[in-house]
Design a protein around this motif. Structure first.
Motif, mmCIF file in Angstrom:
data_model
loop_
_atom_site.group_PDB
_atom_site.id
_atom_site.type_symbol
_atom_site.label_atom_id
_atom_site.label_comp_id
_atom_site.label_asym_id
_atom_site.label_seq_id
_atom_site.Cartn_x
_atom_site.Cartn_y
_atom_site.Cartn_z
ATOM 1 N N ILE A 1 41.499 41.269 35.155
ATOM 2 C CA ILE A 1 40.898 39.947 34.960
ATOM 3 C C ILE A 1 41.695 38.830 35.628
ATOM 4 C CG2 ILE A 1 41.998 39.601 32.692
ATOM 5 C CD1 ILE A 1 39.388 38.131 31.883
ATOM 6 N N LEU A 2 43.039 38.868 35.530
ATOM 7 C CA LEU A 2 43.836 37.758 36.050
ATOM 8 C C LEU A 2 43.716 37.642 37.567
ATOM 9 C CD1 LEU A 2 45.773 35.461 35.426
ATOM 10 C CD2 LEU A 2 47.685 37.088 35.614
ATOM 11 N N GLY A 3 43.973 38.746 38.285
ATOM 12 C CA GLY A 3 43.895 38.708 39.739
ATOM 13 C C GLY A 3 42.494 38.420 40.240
ATOM 14 N N SER A 4 41.479 38.954 39.562
ATOM 15 C CA SER A 4 40.090 38.763 39.984
ATOM 16 C C SER A 4 39.666 37.304 39.913
ATOM 17 C CB SER A 4 39.152 39.606 39.106
ATOM 18 O OG SER A 4 39.414 40.979 39.260
ATOM 19 N N LEU A 5 40.256 36.549 38.984
ATOM 20 C CA LEU A 5 39.893 35.134 38.842
ATOM 21 C C LEU A 5 40.841 34.215 39.606
ATOM 22 C CD1 LEU A 5 38.910 35.016 35.053
ATOM 23 C CD2 LEU A 5 37.436 35.296 37.055
ATOM 24 N N LEU A 6 42.109 34.647 39.775
ATOM 25 C CA LEU A 6 43.071 33.804 40.495
ATOM 26 C C LEU A 6 42.780 33.747 41.990
ATOM 27 C CD1 LEU A 6 46.574 34.547 38.890
ATOM 28 C CD2 LEU A 6 45.266 32.421 38.816
ATOM 29 N N VAL A 7 42.357 34.864 42.573
ATOM 30 C CA VAL A 7 42.106 34.879 44.021
ATOM 31 C C VAL A 7 41.039 33.865 44.421
ATOM 32 C CG1 VAL A 7 41.213 36.253 45.950
ATOM 33 C CG2 VAL A 7 42.940 37.224 44.438
ATOM 34 N N PRO A 8 39.835 33.861 43.803
ATOM 35 C CA PRO A 8 38.858 32.832 44.184
ATOM 36 C C PRO A 8 39.320 31.417 43.849
ATOM 37 C CG PRO A 8 38.066 34.133 42.314
ATOM 38 C CD PRO A 8 39.263 34.827 42.847
ATOM 39 N N MET A 9 40.102 31.262 42.770
ATOM 40 C CA MET A 9 40.606 29.934 42.434
ATOM 41 C C MET A 9 41.516 29.408 43.541
ATOM 42 S SD MET A 9 42.991 28.657 39.257
ATOM 43 C CE MET A 9 44.511 29.114 40.095
ATOM 44 N N PHE A 10 42.451 30.247 44.008
ATOM 45 C CA PHE A 10 43.364 29.825 45.074
ATOM 46 C C PHE A 10 42.617 29.628 46.393
ATOM 47 C CE2 PHE A 10 47.014 31.817 42.596
ATOM 48 C CZ PHE A 10 47.574 30.586 42.273
ATOM 49 N N ILE A 11 41.617 30.460 46.666
ATOM 50 C CA ILE A 11 40.817 30.277 47.887
ATOM 51 C C ILE A 11 40.105 28.929 47.858
ATOM 52 C CG2 ILE A 11 38.721 31.089 49.070
ATOM 53 C CD1 ILE A 11 39.663 33.927 48.606
ATOM 54 N N SER A 12 39.615 28.552 46.674
ATOM 55 C CA SER A 12 38.956 27.250 46.528
ATOM 56 C C SER A 12 39.948 26.107 46.705
ATOM 57 C CB SER A 12 38.295 27.164 45.153
ATOM 58 O OG SER A 12 37.702 25.899 44.959
ATOM 59 N N LEU A 13 41.128 26.227 46.106
ATOM 60 C CA LEU A 13 42.140 25.166 46.190
ATOM 61 C C LEU A 13 42.684 25.014 47.609
ATOM 62 C CD1 LEU A 13 44.167 25.830 42.893
ATOM 63 C CD2 LEU A 13 42.566 23.953 43.337
ATOM 64 N N LEU A 14 42.716 26.116 48.359
ATOM 65 C CA LEU A 14 43.310 26.093 49.700
ATOM 66 C C LEU A 14 42.252 26.065 50.809
ATOM 67 C CD1 LEU A 14 46.120 28.791 49.168
ATOM 68 C CD2 LEU A 14 46.378 26.303 49.124
ATOM 69 N N HIS A 15 41.014 25.665 50.467
ATOM 70 C CA HIS A 15 39.935 25.725 51.474
ATOM 71 C C HIS A 15 40.148 24.723 52.607
ATOM 72 C CE1 HIS A 15 38.442 22.233 49.224
ATOM 73 N NE2 HIS A 15 37.702 21.949 50.287
ATOM 74 N N THR A 16 40.986 23.698 52.386
ATOM 75 C CA THR A 16 41.271 22.724 53.450
ATOM 76 C C THR A 16 42.493 23.113 54.277
ATOM 77 O OG1 THR A 16 42.571 21.382 51.892
ATOM 78 C CG2 THR A 16 40.244 20.822 52.148
ATOM 79 N N LEU A 17 43.036 24.281 54.016
ATOM 80 C CA LEU A 17 44.222 24.734 54.748
ATOM 81 C C LEU A 17 43.928 24.824 56.241
ATOM 82 C CD1 LEU A 17 47.127 25.717 53.959
ATOM 83 C CD2 LEU A 17 46.246 28.042 54.127
ATOM 84 N N THR A 18 44.837 24.253 57.050
ATOM 85 C CA THR A 18 44.660 24.282 58.500
ATOM 86 C C THR A 18 44.830 25.708 59.026
ATOM 87 O OG1 THR A 18 45.583 22.050 58.658
ATOM 88 C CG2 THR A 18 45.482 23.353 60.702
ATOM 89 N N PRO A 19 43.897 26.184 59.856
ATOM 90 C CA PRO A 19 44.045 27.535 60.415
ATOM 91 C C PRO A 19 45.378 27.694 61.129
ATOM 92 C CG PRO A 19 41.861 26.668 60.871
ATOM 93 C CD PRO A 19 42.645 25.533 60.290
ATOM 94 N N ALA A 20 46.065 28.790 60.872
ATOM 95 C CA ALA A 20 47.376 29.006 61.477
ATOM 96 C C ALA A 20 47.269 29.348 62.951
ATOM 97 C CB ALA A 20 48.111 30.128 60.740
ATOM 98 N N THR A 21 46.152 29.954 63.364
ATOM 99 C CA THR A 21 45.938 30.314 64.761
ATOM 100 C C THR A 21 44.443 30.508 65.011
ATOM 101 O OG1 THR A 21 46.432 31.942 66.497
ATOM 102 C CG2 THR A 21 46.232 32.770 64.245
#
Length: 287
Positions: free
Chosen positions: A88-108
């Motif tokens: 449960i923890l990993g399954s919910l944390l991954v989409p949460m972090f993806i949502s929080l980091l959606h403005t992350l600048t592409p590294a390459t």
């Protein structure tokens, strides 16, 4: 060994939560900084979200939330409470972090670099989640549920599920993008294994020599390696012999091999890799 020390210092449950959190964050970084902007579908539900994002512009984090919640409910009903709690923890944390980091600048924007470093990032993340006795959900849960009703190995089922996702990418992207995805998937799987087992590889040596006592003495006293004698029987003459079995660190292999051959240039040696060794002088058992 590091995990064991942290368990003693902070407690096993706290360490598991920390590892799953850091691992989920790493997965999100790899996804947002490398895979998504370069449209690399490296298998799993994460890869499926990239396909749906390309087709319908659906938010990857929302798709992950919906899919993982459905899978968690199915997991609870089919696989039981224990696996559900670990997932449960990993399954919910991954989409949460993806949502929080959606403005992350592409590294390459170079696809080959994105495939390599995206696979590396996600491999480290998933590996840390597994070390923390957790799961990121997705195809792993699907495979476990299928396995309950079949005799197929889990690794084959996970590979099949990931393969279907990559295969479906052929209908959206060109073959070159799919080849990048395969590179990323391969790197991810290798890094996951390395994170779980650790980079401290060892080797098993099996040695047959008429000078086995001298070789064993050298291994034990001068090279500080444990030795076990195994009785063996020659196939041609049916003569009784003793075979030495020892496990050594990979960094000592060349020196030990040369020393053995100096004692007996005709010594018969079989060498095999040992990715995980527990006991005195090597990795300690985890709790």
């Amino acid at each position: 060994m590091i995990v064991q020390k942290l368990n003693q210092l902070l407690g096993k449950r706290v360490v598991e939560i920390i590892l799953i959190t850091i691992g989920s964050f790493m997965v999100a970084v790899g996804f947002n900084a490398f895979l998504l902007p370069n449209r690399i579908v490296s298998g799993g539900i994460n890869g499926l979200t990239i396909i749906l994002h390309e087709m319908f512009n659906w938010s990857p984090s929302i798709v992950l939330y919906v899919v993982n919640i459905v899978l968690l409910i199915a997991c609870f009903l089919i696989l039981g409470k224990e696996i559900f709690m670990k997932s449960i923890l990993g399954s919910l944390l991954v989409p949460m972090f993806i949502s929080l980091l959606h403005t992350l600048t592409p590294a390459t924007h170079e696809p080959i670099l994105a495939a390599i470093f995206g696979g590396l990032c996600i491999g480290i993340g998933v590996g840390l989640v597994f070390v923390g006795n957790g799961s990121t959900g997705g195809t792993t849960l699907i495979a476990k549920m299928i396995q309950k009703f079949t005799n197929i190995k889990l690794g084959i089922l996970v590979g099949f599920c990931d393969g279907l996702v990559i295969l479906s990418a052929l209908f959206i992207f060109d073959i070159q993008q799919v080849l990048y995805a395969l590179i990323s998937l391969f790197i991810t799987s290798r890094v996951v294994d390395m994170v779980q087992v650790g980079p401290d590889l060892s080797k098993n040596l099996f040695i047959i020599s008429p000078k086995n006592e001298r070789i064993a003495e050298l291994l034990m006293k001068e090279l500080d390696s444990g030795v076990t004698f195994l009785p063996v029987e020659g196939g041609h003459r049916l003569d009784q012999k003793k075979m030495i079995m020892t496990t050594i660190r990979e960094s000592n292999y060349t020196n030990i091999k040369q020393t053995i051959l100096e004692i007996d240039p005709e010594a018969f040696m079989v060498v095999s890799s040992a990715n995980e060794v527990y006991g005195k002088g090597f990795t300690l058992f985890r709790d």
